[in-house]
Design a protein around this motif. Structure first.
Motif, PDB file in Angstrom:
ATOM      1  N   ARG A   1       0.811  -1.235   0.000  1.00  0.00           N
ATOM      2  CA  ARG A   1       0.000   0.000   0.000  1.00  0.00           C
ATOM      3  C   ARG A   1       0.840   1.279   0.000  1.00  0.00           C
ATOM      4  O   ARG A   1       0.286   2.374   0.030  1.00  0.00           O
ATOM      5  CB  ARG A   1      -0.969   0.044   1.193  1.00  0.00           C
ATOM      6  N   GLU A   2       2.169   1.162  -0.019  1.00  0.00           N
ATOM      7  CA  GLU A   2       3.012   2.355   0.066  1.00  0.00           C
ATOM      8  C   GLU A   2       2.841   3.264  -1.153  1.00  0.00           C
ATOM      9  O   GLU A   2       2.749   4.488  -1.016  1.00  0.00           O
ATOM     10  CB  GLU A   2       4.481   1.956   0.216  1.00  0.00           C
TER      11      GLU A   2
ATOM     12  N   LEU B   1       0.260   3.421  -3.148  1.00  0.00           N
ATOM     13  CA  LEU B   1      -1.079   3.996  -3.106  1.00  0.00           C
ATOM     14  C   LEU B   1      -1.162   5.170  -2.137  1.00  0.00           C
ATOM     15  O   LEU B   1      -1.790   6.196  -2.433  1.00  0.00           O
ATOM     16  CB  LEU B   1      -2.097   2.924  -2.694  1.00  0.00           C
ATOM     17  N   THR B   2      -0.537   5.031  -0.986  1.00  0.00           N
ATOM     18  CA  THR B   2      -0.577   6.121  -0.008  1.00  0.00           C
ATOM     19  C   THR B   2       0.122   7.364  -0.548  1.00  0.00           C
ATOM     20  O   THR B   2      -0.311   8.488  -0.276  1.00  0.00           O
ATOM     21  CB  THR B   2       0.084   5.695   1.318  1.00  0.00           C
TER      22      THR B   2
ATOM     23  N   LYS C   1      -2.471   4.468   5.429  1.00  0.00           N
ATOM     24  CA  LYS C   1      -2.922   3.091   5.246  1.00  0.00           C
ATOM     25  C   LYS C   1      -4.217   2.832   6.004  1.00  0.00           C
ATOM     26  O   LYS C   1      -5.094   2.103   5.525  1.00  0.00           O
ATOM     27  CB  LYS C   1      -1.838   2.121   5.720  1.00  0.00           C
TER      28      LYS C   1
ATOM     29  N   ILE D   1      -7.151   3.955   3.966  1.00  0.00           N
ATOM     30  CA  ILE D   1      -7.504   3.021   2.904  1.00  0.00           C
ATOM     31  C   ILE D   1      -8.339   1.878   3.459  1.00  0.00           C
ATOM     32  O   ILE D   1      -9.348   1.471   2.871  1.00  0.00           O
ATOM     33  CB  ILE D   1      -6.230   2.487   2.221  1.00  0.00           C
ATOM     34  N   GLU D   2      -7.934   1.356   4.616  1.00  0.00           N
ATOM     35  CA  GLU D   2      -8.697   0.279   5.238  1.00  0.00           C
ATOM     36  C   GLU D   2     -10.089   0.756   5.632  1.00  0.00           C
ATOM     37  O   GLU D   2     -11.073   0.024   5.471  1.00  0.00           O
ATOM     38  CB  GLU D   2      -7.952  -0.263   6.454  1.00  0.00           C
TER      39      GLU D   2
ATOM     40  N   ASP E   1      -2.152  -4.180  -4.632  1.00  0.00           N
ATOM     41  CA  ASP E   1      -2.475  -2.754  -4.644  1.00  0.00           C
ATOM     42  C   ASP E   1      -3.350  -2.358  -5.827  1.00  0.00           C
ATOM     43  O   ASP E   1      -4.126  -1.400  -5.739  1.00  0.00           O
ATOM     44  CB  ASP E   1      -1.184  -1.928  -4.650  1.00  0.00           C
TER      45      ASP E   1
ATOM     46  N   ILE F   1      -6.845  -3.160  -4.842  1.00  0.00           N
ATOM     47  CA  ILE F   1      -7.289  -2.152  -3.876  1.00  0.00           C
ATOM     48  C   ILE F   1      -7.642  -0.851  -4.599  1.00  0.00           C
ATOM     49  O   ILE F   1      -8.648  -0.191  -4.284  1.00  0.00           O
ATOM     50  CB  ILE F   1      -6.194  -1.902  -2.824  1.00  0.00           C
TER      51      ILE F   1
END
Length: 258
Positions: A205-206, A208-209, A216, A219-220, A238, A241
């Motif tokens: 997720r890095e 995406l962040t 993170k 996102i969750e 990712d 996601i």
């Protein structure tokens, strides 16, 4: 003499302004090289993303890459086994093509892993109870090549976020409503093949962040509020996601307009 000095000093602010303006107006194709910080060897297949323009590319065998950029844009470098890095584009990077971006290798301390195989007895009724249960459900639409994760209750697309829209204090509305600029990047991210290929190989997720400027945990929270299952959130790459957030956001916009 005094008049000459006054004339000279009067031009100084204009010269500084012109210089600053030229710094910010430089834009075009930027070429540079990615190398290993320890060995200075070029790194192949490094993913480079312009976070401002939402454009991506990959370094070649010589570590060289070319990407659309402007002064003050931020480039994000990601490569397996190396620490991800953000670099601010400067005017000198356009002037000199020998610019090198050095990435540092990551040192991993491997912990002892104990593999516990499933103890099967040969009796179906007993073995079924010992196997883990995946609560993630998927639904498919006739004519579309992919299936979609719909959460533990597999609701329809409209039902999935209707509850969130009707609750004005819901975190989903707060996140989407406060970050419209970041959410508008979703479509651009999905249209860039290099970015999609990078996200398909990532699970941390890095990237995406960095692209969405979200934490993170945000996102969750988005996925939880869109009723995606815990199993999907923990195991999806990712790219999956990204598609899930994008789908939820598009539904949010439609329902929010109503």
């Amino acid at each position: 003499m005094r008049k000459i000095l006054l004339i000279v000093f009067s031009f100084v602010p204009f010269l500084c302004f012109a210089q600053n303006e030229s710094e910010t107006m430089v834009e075009g194709e930027l070429t540079a090289t990615v190398v290993n910080a320890q060995t200075d060897f070029p790194l192949e297949s490094v993913h480079i993303i312009n976070l401002n323009k939402v454009k991506g590319t990959i370094s070649n065998q010589k570590g060289r890459f070319t990407i659309d950029a402007a002064v003050n844009d931020t480039l994000y470098f990601s490569f397996l086994g190396f620490k991800s890095q953000k670099v601010r584009v400067t005017n000198d990077m356009f002037r000199y093509e020998d610019t090198k971006i050095a990435l540092t290798e990551l040192a991993y301390a491997l912990e002892e892993v104990i593999v516990r195989p499933y103890q099967l007895t040969g009796y179906l009724e007993i073995d079924v109870k010992n196997l883990p249960i995946n609560n993630a459900y998927q639904y498919s639409i006739s004519g579309l090549p992919t299936s979609y994760e719909g959460g533990s209750k597999s609701p329809s697309a409209v039902t999935k976020v209707l509850g969130a829209i009707l609750n004005p204090a819901d975190l989903l509305r707060n996140l989407f409503g406060k970050k419209p600029r970041q959410m508008r990047k979703l479509r651009q991210m999905k249209e860039d093949d290099d970015i999609r290929n990078l996200l398909a190989s990532k699970f941390d997720r890095e990237t995406l962040t960095e692209l969405l400027q979200l934490e993170k945990v945000d996102i969750e929270d988005i996925l939880n509020n869109c009723n995606y299952s815990r199993s999907f959130i923990n195991t999806a790459n990712d790219l999956q996601i990204l598609d899930a957030i994008s789908s939820c956001y598009e539904e949010y916009k439609v329902l929010n307009r109503k």
